[in-house]
Design a protein around this motif. Structure first.
Motif, PDB file in Angstrom:
ATOM      1  N   ALA A 175       0.796  -1.229   0.000  1.00 32.21           N
ATOM      2  CA  ALA A 175       0.000   0.000   0.000  1.00 32.21           C
ATOM      3  C   ALA A 175       0.828   1.278   0.000  1.00 32.21           C
ATOM      4  O   ALA A 175       0.269   2.376   0.024  1.00 32.21           O
ATOM      5  N   ARG A 201      -0.396  -1.002  -4.720  1.00 36.51           N
ATOM      6  CA  ARG A 201      -1.661  -0.267  -4.774  1.00 36.51           C
ATOM      7  C   ARG A 201      -1.575   0.818  -3.710  1.00 36.51           C
ATOM      8  O   ARG A 201      -1.854   0.589  -2.535  1.00 36.51           O
ATOM      9  N   PHE A 203      -2.393   3.389  -1.212  1.00 29.73           N
ATOM     10  CA  PHE A 203      -3.674   3.496  -0.517  1.00 29.73           C
ATOM     11  C   PHE A 203      -4.449   4.755  -0.889  1.00 29.73           C
ATOM     12  O   PHE A 203      -5.686   4.760  -0.889  1.00 29.73           O
ATOM     13  N   HIS A 237      -2.175  -8.135   2.437  1.00 24.23           N
ATOM     14  CA  HIS A 237      -1.896  -6.701   2.374  1.00 24.23           C
ATOM     15  C   HIS A 237      -0.765  -6.332   3.327  1.00 24.23           C
ATOM     16  O   HIS A 237      -0.646  -6.901   4.424  1.00 24.23           O
ATOM     17  N   CYS A 239       2.174  -2.718   4.153  1.00 26.92           N
ATOM     18  CA  CYS A 239       2.568  -1.336   3.861  1.00 26.92           C
ATOM     19  C   CYS A 239       3.917  -1.120   4.524  1.00 26.92           C
ATOM     20  O   CYS A 239       4.765  -1.999   4.511  1.00 26.92           O
ATOM     21  N   THR A 244      -1.367   1.616   6.811  1.00 26.13           N
ATOM     22  CA  THR A 244      -2.121   1.954   5.604  1.00 26.13           C
ATOM     23  C   THR A 244      -2.500   0.724   4.772  1.00 26.13           C
ATOM     24  O   THR A 244      -3.365   0.810   3.901  1.00 26.13           O
ATOM     25  N   GLY A 245      -1.883  -0.417   5.057  1.00 20.79           N
ATOM     26  CA  GLY A 245      -2.363  -1.645   4.435  1.00 20.79           C
ATOM     27  C   GLY A 245      -3.819  -1.903   4.801  1.00 20.79           C
ATOM     28  O   GLY A 245      -4.577  -2.479   4.017  1.00 20.79           O
ATOM     29  N   ASN A 248      -6.332  -0.322   2.312  1.00 16.85           N
ATOM     30  CA  ASN A 248      -6.695  -1.150   1.162  1.00 16.85           C
ATOM     31  C   ASN A 248      -7.665  -2.259   1.554  1.00 16.85           C
ATOM     32  O   ASN A 248      -8.580  -2.596   0.792  1.00 16.85           O
TER      33      ASN A 248
END
Length: 287
Positions: A175, A201, A203, A237, A239, A244-245, A248
């Protein structure tokens, strides 16, 4: 009793809600006390403050990441002490697009609590909608009856992520900002780059220009394209430090793509072990 909010709640919905347990999760990684300072200046009436480092994380050892998860039973007891009751609606917000509130949302699901949501558009949306604020810290509440229940989300340790490099059973989704993922810059951790094979990806891609989340339909379309043939339940997921994972994860859950896992130690734990492999650069574009 109306159905609980389980992903996002709008400012207008929160204004009409009675009896919610509201938590200000504001934080700044570069200035760790900035969130509490902002809370003390103004917050949503009745909101308590939980600090990312002190309340939503366990002590660091130098090998367990920057924001390791606390003991779940101890955290559940802490929430009960603060007045949380079973099945009470929790609303978390911050001042950074839900990037820190998402951590509390995930942690409550980790404790088996479904009735938890992030304020869509966070503090800025609340104020833009004409919401009132206060600076006084709420009086202590009577302890609640909140207890830990079976987890609604899953977490994986570093060894499972390492094993996945061989087995390929999971898609790892990072993320962090693209330049951190690529190892072009690394302002926080001592090593730049990403876990080999991980996709990126960022976030903030989940948000619209006004700071609210994209629609369920748009999020589902974007994540479906990113995951290709992967089942959401086979996604891990991560980060920088397991914060911040969660953003997502929240976006996918809001889009109806539930069941993904979190690697809480994330990059800060991964890169603390020099034996773990590191990749850099961006994956080649598809032809």
């Amino acid at each position: 009793m109306s159905a609980p909010y389980t992903t996002l709640i709008s400012a207008s919905e929160l204004a009409a809600l009675k009896g919610a347990f509201i938590v200000d999760c504001s934080h700044d990684l570069a200035q760790p006390e900035a969130g509490q300072f902002a809370y003390e200046q103004a917050h949503i009436p009745g909101a308590i403050f939980l600090h990312l480092d002190r309340d939503l994380s366990a002590p660091k050892t130098g090998r367990n990441g920057r924001h390791p998860l606390p003991d779940p039973d101890a955290f559940a007891a802490r929430l009960a002490q603060l007045g949380l009751c079973r099945d009470q609606q929790v609303v978390a917000y911050d001042r950074a697009g839900g990037s820190f509130a998402g951590r509390l949302w995930w942690m409550l699901r980790w404790l088996g609590h479904d009735a938890t949501a992030v304020l869509d558009g966070d503090w800025q949306a609340w104020m833009a909608a004409g919401g009132v604020s206060e600076s006084a810290v709420p009086a202590a509440r009577a302890p609640g009856d909140f207890r830990r229940r079976p987890a609604r989300v899953g977490a994986v340790p570093a060894r499972d992520v390492l094993d996945n490099l061989r087995s390929g059973k999971h898609l790892v989704l990072d993320a962090r900002a693209p330049e951190r993922y690529a190892g072009e810059i690394e302002p926080i951790d001592p090593v730049g780059g990403h876990i080999p094979g991980a996709k990126n990806r960022f976030f903030q891609t989940n948000l619209q220009p006004d700071g609210t989340f994209k629609s369920r339909e748009q999020l589902r379309e974007e994540f479906t394209a990113l995951l290709e043939d992967w089942d959401p339940r086979d996604v891990i997921h991560h980060c920088g430090s397991g914060v911040t994972g969660c953003h997502n994860l929240l976006a996918m859950t809001h889009a109806g793509m539930d069941g993904s896992l979190l690697y809480p130690g994330s990059w800060s734990e991964w890169c603390a072990d020099p034996s773990n492999p590191v990749a850099t650069g961006h994956p080649p574009a598809k032809a």
